[in-house]
Design an enzyme around this catalytic site. Structure first.
Site, PDB file in Angstrom:
ATOM      1  N   ASP A 105       0.853  -1.190   0.000  1.00  0.00           N
ATOM      2  CA  ASP A 105       0.000   0.000   0.000  1.00  0.00           C
ATOM      3  C   ASP A 105       0.887   1.237   0.000  1.00  0.00           C
ATOM      4  OD1 ASP A 105      -2.759   1.187   0.252  1.00  0.00           O
ATOM      5  OD2 ASP A 105      -1.816   2.087   2.005  1.00  0.00           O
ATOM      6  N   GLU A 139       0.789   5.754   0.425  1.00  0.00           N
ATOM      7  CA  GLU A 139       0.085   6.997   0.697  1.00  0.00           C
ATOM      8  C   GLU A 139       0.753   8.080  -0.148  1.00  0.00           C
ATOM      9  OE1 GLU A 139      -2.622   6.977   2.290  1.00  0.00           O
ATOM     10  OE2 GLU A 139      -2.433   5.002   3.219  1.00  0.00           O
ATOM     11  N   HIS A 174      -5.415   6.676   7.385  1.00  0.00           N
ATOM     12  CA  HIS A 174      -4.765   5.791   6.433  1.00  0.00           C
ATOM     13  C   HIS A 174      -3.264   5.752   6.739  1.00  0.00           C
ATOM     14  CE1 HIS A 174      -8.006   5.249   3.296  1.00  0.00           C
ATOM     15  NE2 HIS A 174      -8.532   6.134   4.120  1.00  0.00           N
TER      16      HIS A 174
END
EC number: 2.7.7.7
Length: 244
Positions: A7, A9, A152
């Site tokens: 993942d 950001e 997040h």
């Protein structure tokens, strides 16, 4: 099979507008089991966040100011993911940003030439057509505990996605590996949960609350003509502590 659940950001939603990666989180699994190896880096984006993006991540330019550039960690990142299958939720988003970062590094080539990519969002859409298939929605649907996800974060989201992926694929046959054992998937999910920072909270139930709960179960059981499923479970399996 070696898989990396990944993942990122970013400073905004569009890499074509010059937005940059500010955090990468990866969790390694081999034969569907977590190895305990992770890759996690915060990055200095050398640009401002778009409106709203900073609130989503909780990161600030002040915090990222002394962090490395993507070019400083690319070799370490390549070493971690090289030859693996990347499991990414909405892979086009993360791969678009990562390929843009690779393009800024002379001689880095393309990430897609080094890895295979599996999009867990597409998997979820095929299994749950017409439903919400965000990571939070899948956590709720598949029983993955994400109560601690207030913002997040790349590594936390990668850990949650690994659990979601195992739940999505439990019981499915995979080429070269036969039938996936659901008990093995469950134990792998427990191991993944252990990678998270900090202990999981335990619920303390007061005596009067326990009595009210028991009365409610008794009423349900009488209406149903028998015992409820909750009454057949040992108290220790619920992860609940009682106190007077």
């Amino acid at each position: 099979m070696r898989q990396i659940v990944l993942d990122t950001e970013t400073t905004g939603l569009e890499w074509r507008k010059g937005n940059r990666v500010v955090e990468i989180g990866c969790v390694e699994m081999v034969e569907r089991r977590p190895t305990g190896r992770t890759f996690h880096r915060y990055l200095n984006p050398q640009r401002e966040f778009e409106i709203g993006a900073q609130e989503v991540t909780g990161l600030t330019l002040e915090f990222l100011a002394d962090k490395p550039l993507f070019a400083d960690v690319i070799e370490e990142f390549i070493e971690f993911v090289d030859g693996a299958e990347l499991v990414i939720h909405n892979a086009a988003f993360d791969m678009g940003f990562l390929e843009a970062e690779f393009a800024r590094c002379d001689g880095a080539g393309r990430l897609a030439d080094r890895v295979r990519v599996l999009d867990s969002l597409e998997m979820a859409r095929q299994r749950y057509p017409g439903q919400r298939n965000s990571l939070d929605a899948l956590c709720r649907r598949l029983g993955v505990d994400n109560a601690h996800r207030q913002l997040h974060g790349a590594l936390l989201d990668a850990q949650l996605l690994a659990e979601v992926y195992l739940a999505l694929t439990a019981g499915q046959g995979e080429i070269g590996f036969g039938q996936v054992d659901e008990a093995e998937a469950a134990s792998a999910a427990i191991a993944l949960a252990g990678l998270r920072l900090g202990p999981r909270p335990r619920v303390v139930v007061l005596a009067d609350e326990l009595a009210a709960h028991a009365a409610r179960l008794d009423a349900i059981g009488r209406r149903a003509g028998g015992r409820t499923v909750w009454e057949t479970m040992p108290a220790s399996s619920a992860g609940v502590e009682t106190t007077a």
